[in-house]
Structures are given as structure tokens and as C-alpha cells.
Design an enzyme around this catalytic site. Structure first.
Site, PDB file in Angstrom:
ATOM      1  N   GLN A  53      15.193   3.149  18.186  1.00 23.47           N
ATOM      2  CA  GLN A  53      14.576   3.848  18.067  1.00 23.47           C
ATOM      3  C   GLN A  53      14.102   5.382  19.593  1.00 23.47           C
ATOM      4  OE1 GLN A  53      11.221   2.158  16.094  1.00 23.47           O
ATOM      5  NE2 GLN A  53      11.669   2.611  14.211  1.00 23.47           N
ATOM      6  N   LYS A  60      11.360   3.760   3.228  1.00 23.03           N
ATOM      7  CA  LYS A  60      11.993   3.915   3.598  1.00 23.03           C
ATOM      8  C   LYS A  60      13.202   4.621   2.956  1.00 23.03           C
ATOM      9  CE  LYS A  60      12.297   0.082   6.950  1.00 23.03           C
ATOM     10  NZ  LYS A  60      13.174  -1.355   6.856  1.00 23.03           N
ATOM     11  N   LYS A 102     -20.302  19.947  15.387  1.00 24.68           N
ATOM     12  CA  LYS A 102     -19.382  18.325  14.700  1.00 24.68           C
ATOM     13  C   LYS A 102     -19.821  18.233  12.992  1.00 24.68           C
ATOM     14  CE  LYS A 102     -20.458  13.242  14.497  1.00 24.68           C
ATOM     15  NZ  LYS A 102     -21.355  12.358  14.538  1.00 24.68           N
ATOM     16  N   HIS A 134     -21.358  15.555   7.876  1.00 28.84           N
ATOM     17  CA  HIS A 134     -20.479  14.435   7.322  1.00 28.84           C
ATOM     18  C   HIS A 134     -20.007  14.282   5.703  1.00 28.84           C
ATOM     19  CE1 HIS A 134     -22.731  13.953  10.920  1.00 28.84           C
ATOM     20  NE2 HIS A 134     -21.881  13.190  11.545  1.00 28.84           N
ATOM     21  N   ASP A 181      17.591  -0.451  12.189  1.00 26.53           N
ATOM     22  CA  ASP A 181      17.862  -1.864  11.520  1.00 26.53           C
ATOM     23  C   ASP A 181      19.287  -2.685  12.319  1.00 26.53           C
ATOM     24  OD1 ASP A 181      15.388  -2.394  11.495  1.00 26.53           O
ATOM     25  OD2 ASP A 181      15.517  -2.068   9.244  1.00 26.53           O
ATOM     26  N   ASN A 196      15.169   3.957   8.574  1.00 28.13           N
ATOM     27  CA  ASN A 196      13.756   3.806   9.224  1.00 28.13           C
ATOM     28  C   ASN A 196      13.331   4.483  10.440  1.00 28.13           C
ATOM     29  OD1 ASN A 196      15.721   3.348  11.397  1.00 28.13           O
ATOM     30  ND2 ASN A 196      14.425   0.522  11.542  1.00 28.13           N
ATOM     31  N   ARG A 202      21.248 -10.538  -8.683  1.00 31.43           N
ATOM     32  CA  ARG A 202      21.468  -9.202  -6.731  1.00 31.43           C
ATOM     33  C   ARG A 202      22.414  -8.829  -5.660  1.00 31.43           C
ATOM     34  NH1 ARG A 202      15.176  -8.732  -4.278  1.00 31.43           N
ATOM     35  NH2 ARG A 202      16.407  -6.811  -3.206  1.00 31.43           N
TER      36      ARG A 202
END
Ligand code: NAP
Length: 519
Positions: free
Chosen positions: A494, A296, A145, A120, A340, A321, A396
Site C-alpha cells: 500500500q 472491501k 469556537k 458546543h 493482501d 483493500n 463454503r
């Protein structure tokens, strides 16, 4: 067969029995008894005799991430169960660290035949990983393991490669959120076992999925070597509702797929490295991705660099997306879409019972100029609607209007204070106003525009389902629709792009409504 093993810290026999019963009831077919702090061999022997499913006994030292302070010799004495487990119906596996075998000459011979030899690393990928595996294999246990803390999601691919190339039964898992997929896909790659936690947020190592989620959310019983892999890529990602929706949809139409949260750190280089390693590793059968914040734009850039097919409106919006991965003659072929924008258009047209063509000339107020606002403006302008963009930061809104004005429809910007004077027929809120936990906010503020029974108010916020904005609009007699509808429609598109099946939209809607009802 890959075991689904619940790890249980044994504090006392009564608690251990309860936990074992609960694990078996939840669907575990193996338990690991962690006796780091429980050293009563007689009681342990009695406990083992009652087991009806296979088990592992482990006494993990603190220096390997466990809780045991015993010396190596004391631990080995404890794990030498030969004096009492002969009466157990099912002989347990004994987990022993490779490091213990190195430290104590002759230790291997003292232990049971069914041995899991483990390493581990809680800091990251161990150095000399391949040498470690060779050393474990030579040490002569039944199972190797190897577990390490994922440095990034790409470490999972190395865990899968270890499983693909195994010489004997192997467990290869990555810890942490980025390692979640190694825990679920252990079955696809025929690992000896995976671990699950009895309770969400519990467990014995970081990133363990609860047994409930393993069985119900990730459909453990249906996983097999041919299962196709899908996922949602983002950062952060564990809050995403997409795994619940898509896995239930796969189940509904009997599609052999599993959908997982995939944590990819921000930045184009991280995204690109993730794509290269996941697409390049054919045995993974990566077949489709949802892409969310902050990737995105990265997805679009990557697909363009690769010369992949990108839907024209996704390119205009500047965001992909959804990635579809087809394999043609074994070679991956990528496509990118933006589900979208269609979801926004379909939410409006379905609610108003009109066609997309009938959006031409409609006056639409888009409130917000962020990612979702931009998608709404692009989609509506392409349909010939007349769009007014209202945004807190007016510059914007101006930029957005300038970019999309004339792409069929007219797009102008206006000050947010002027929203109350608007005579639009459709209002779409794409700001985060009203979203949980600040549910007393509304994009209309205190002075809402004049709404008629023909006006549509669409809030893209989906948590809560009934936002203050929607309540205001309904009280004024307007038609309303919430963000769940958009969320379900983008997911449905999707799903259809990946599977070719019509999406079970009602099932998908119920999943999200159930989840939101509990938020
Ligand atoms: P984003 O790019 O960060 O944009 C956020 C927008 O909200 C900006 O226009 C910002 O204005 C505005 N805003 C933020 N806080 C405001 C405040 N206090 N007062 C006024 N305006 C404020 O975010 P996004 O990705 O577009 O997401 C926005 C919302 O859309 C999310 O909160 C989510 O609820 C919703 N959404 C829904 C779905 C669905 O499927 N239903 C999908 C995606 C997103 P400034 O430009 O002035 O900062």
C-alpha cells in the site's frame, strides 16, 4: 500557528500545577484550565502567574456540557479576571459560550479582550450552523469556537470548510470517534488550536486524542497545510494497527503525509457518501485509503461504478483493500488494488526462497473459506498451485473451489476432518482459530497432518505472533511463518502504491512487533 492545547480540569492548585507541567513536558504549547468546579480566584491568580505557556480559562455550565452549576452572573464574575490577571505574565484567553452572551445583556463588555466565543452540541450538528458562525463573529471575540458531535465522518468536511472560510481565528472540531480526524487535521487547516488529552482515554470531550498520540502517532509537529491525507476505512476502526505502521513509515522516508483511522458505518450507501464527500473536497488532499471490514466489497463496487482502474485479481477476489487517489489536472483519478493477495504470495515465496513461478504445481492446503481464505485461493490458483480448501462449513469450501478451479491451478474442497490426512507441502490457516484471546485453539486440532522439514506452515493470524498452530508445526520440524509477515507486506505494498517510495519494511515490522508485544 495552531496551538496544541491540553485541557485540564482544575480540582486543586497542586494537581493543576502537576498536570500543567506534564502537559508542557509532553509538548503542549497551551493549556485550558477548566474551573467548572474550582472557584478560588486568589489561588487561580497565583496559578496563572506561574504559567510559562498561554492559557484559556473556562467555566463551562452544565447546560453546555460542563460541570458548573453556578448562575450566569456568578460565572461571569469568576471569569472577570481583571482584578488579578494584570500581574500574570501571559494574559489568558477567556472562553465564554455564545449562549451566555445571549442570556446576559452586556456580558461581552464585562469580559477580557482575548475572548473565545464558543458553542458546543453534544447531540449532533447544530441547526443553522452558518448563522451561528455569523452570530459568533459579530459578537466580537478574538476566536470563534464551534464543536459538535460528529453524526458521521462526513461532518469533518464541514468543520474543515468552516476553517477554510473563516473570517477570524477559529476552532472547528467534531467530537466522537468519527470526529478524530478533525482534531488531528486542525493544523492542516490552520485552526487556532486543537485539544488533546493528557492521558489516553481521558480528556474533557469525547474523542480527544492523547497528547502522546498527537505528537508521536500522528506527528503533530510535521503537519502543515500541504500534508497529504491517508487513512484506514472500516467499522470498528480504533483497534487498527495501520496508523502506527504507516505514520512511522512516512516519517522514516520523510513523506509529507498523515494516516488516520476513519470510522465509516457499515453499508454501501455510507461508504459511497464518505467517498463522494472526501474525494470531492480537494483541500483535504486525500491521497490513499486502506479499506478493511466491512467495506472491501463496497470499495470494489464503488470503484467499478466510477469506472476506476481495478487490478484484475482484486476483481476476481471481489475485494479491494487499497485505494490510490491521484490528481490529474486537479481531477481525482482513483485506482483499486488488493495488497493482501500479493502479501500472501510474497510471504510464501520469501520464506521458501522461491519465485512465484515455482508455486506452479505445489500442493497447498488453505484452511478457511472466508475473506482471507478466498484471497489465498485466488492468488495460489492464479499461480498454478494445486489447492485444497478445508473449511468448517464444507459448502463454503465447495463454492470457493468451484469458482476458482481451473484458473490456471486446480482447486478442490475437502472436509476439515480430512486435514490430518493431507499430504500438502504448504498449509495456510486463514481461519480465526488461535487468535487472541482464544489462543489455545489451533486449525490442526488434535490430529495434525504429517509435516516434514520441507513443509511450510503459514498462519495468517498475527495476534499472538506465536500461535499454537505455529508451535505445533515447529515442534514437528516444519518451516513456519506467522501473520505479521503478511500484515507488514500488505501494508508495504500500500505504502509503495501511494508514495512511490520503497517501503521501510523493517521499520514497519518493528512497529507491529512492538505493539503486539504489548498486547
Ligand atoms: P472471515 O471472512 O470471517 O472468515 C473466517 C473463517 O474462519 C471462515 O472460514 C470460518 O469458517 C472460519 N472459522 C471461524 N471460526 C471457526 C472455528 N471456531 N472453527 C473452524 N473454523 C472457524 O474472516 P477473514 O477476514 O477471512 O479473517 C480470518 C483471519 O485471517 C483473521 O482472524 C485474521 O487473524 C487473519 N487475517 C490476517 C491478516 C494478516 O495481514 N495477517 C489479514 C486479514 C486476516 P465458516 O465458513 O465455517 O464460518
Amino acid at each position: 500557528m495552531t496551538h496544541l492545547c491540553v485541557a485540564i480540569f482544575v480540582r486543586d492548585v497542586a494537581q493543576a500545577k502537576r498536570d500543567i507541567a506534564a502537559a508542557a513536558e509532553a509538548g503542549a504549547d497551551m493549556v485550558e484550565l477548566r474551573i467548572d468546579q474550582f472557584h478560588d480566584v486568589v489561588e487561580l491568580g497565583t496559578l496563572l502567574q506561574t504559567l510559562t505557556i498561554p492559557s484559556i480559562v473556562t467555566c463551562r455550565p452544565t447546560w453546555e456540557g460542563g460541570e458548573s452549576d453556578l448562575s450566569d452572573e456568578e460565572r461571569l464574575r469568576l471569569l472577570d479576571l481583571s482584578n488579578f490577571f494584570t500581574t500574570a505574565r501571559l494574559v489568558p484567553y477567556i472562553d465564554i459560550e455564545l449562549e451566555t452572551l445571549r442570556r446576559v445583556p452586556g456580558a461581552r463588555e464585562k469580559l477580557a479582550r482575548s475572548l473565545i466565543i464558543s458553542t458546543h452540541d453534544f447531540q449532533g450538528r447544530p441547526e443553522r450552523l452558518n448563522n451561528l458562525i455569523v452570530e459568533m463573529t459579530d459578537a466580537g471575540g478574538s476566536v470563534n469556537k464551534i464543536v459538535w458531535m460528529a453524526r458521521s465522518i462526513r461532518d469533518n468536511v464541514e468543520a474543515f470548510e468552516i476553517l477554510e472560510n473563516r473570517q477570524k481565528s477559529t476552532i472547528a472540531l467534531c467530537m466522537g470517534e468519527a470526529g478524530l480526524i478533525s482534531r488531528v487535521l486542525a493544523k492542516k487547516f490552520s485552526a487556532f488550536l486543537t485539544f488533546a488529552a493528557l492521558e489516553a482515554g481521558g480528556g474533557t470531550a469525547p474523542g480527544q486524542v492523547s497528547i502522546h498520540d498527537m505528537k508521536r502517532l500522528y506527528r503533530w509537529d510535521a503537519l502543515n497545510p500541504k500534508t497529504k491525507v491517508y487513512g484506514v476505512v472500516g467499522s470498528p476502526i480504533m483497534h487498527s494497527m495501520s496508523p502506527a505502521i504507516h505514520n512511522r513509515a512516512f516519517e522514516t522516508v520523510c513523506h509529507d503525509g498523515v494516516y488516520l483511522p476513519m470510522l465509516v458505518q457499515p453499508g454501501y450507501e455510507s461508504f459511497k457518501a464518505f467517498m463522494e464527500s472526501f474525494i470531492g473536497f480537494a483541500p483535504l488532499d486525500l491521497s490513499g485509503l486502506s479499506v478493511t471490514i466491512p467495506h472491501k466489497e463496497n470499495a470494489l463496487r464503488y470503484l467499478k461504478e466510477k469506472g476506476a482502474d481495478v487490478e484484475p485479481l482484486a476483481e476476481q477476489i471481489g475485494a479491494v483493500n487499497t485505494i490510490i487517489v491521484d490528481r490529474v489536472d486537479g481531477q481525482p483519478r482513483l485506482r483499486g488494488i488488493n495488497s493482501d493477495y500479493a502479501a500472501i504470495l510474497d510471504t510464501i515465496t520469501t520464506t521458501l526462497s522461491i519465485t512465484r513461478e515455482q508455486l506452479e504445481g505445489k500442493r497447498v492446503a488453505v484452511i478457511g473459506a472466508g475473506g482471507t481464505g478466498r484471497t489465498a485461493v485466488a492468488a495460489l490458483a492464479a499461480q498454478g498451485a494445486t489447492v485444497v480448501v478445508y473449511n468448517r462449513t464444507k459448502e463454503r469450501a465447495d463454492e470457493l473451489a468451484k469458482e476458482f478451479d481451473g484458473r490456471s491451478g486446480k482447486v478442490v474442497a475437502a472436509r476439515i476432518e480430512k486435514l490430518c490426512d493431507s499430504c500438502c507441502e504448504i498449509f495456510i490457516n486463514t481461519t480465526s482459530l488461535g487468535m487472541h484471546p482464544k489462543t489455545d485453539a489451533s486449525a490442526f486440532g488434535d490430529r495434525q497432518p504429517n509435516l516434514t522439514p520441507e513443509t511450510l506452515v503459514f498462519d495468517t493470524v498475527y495476534n499472538p505472533m506465536q500461535t499454537k498452530l505455529l508451535k505445533q508445526a515447529r515442534a514437528a520440524g516444519a518451516i513456519t511463518v506467522g501473520g505479521v509477515e503478511m500484515f507488514v507486506r500488505q501494508a508495504a505494498r500500500q505504502f509503495e502504491a501511494w508514495t512511490g517510495h520503497p517501503a521501510p519494511v523493517d521499520v514497519m515490522r518493528r512497529v507491529i512487533e512492538d505493539k503486539l508485544g504489548k498486547v
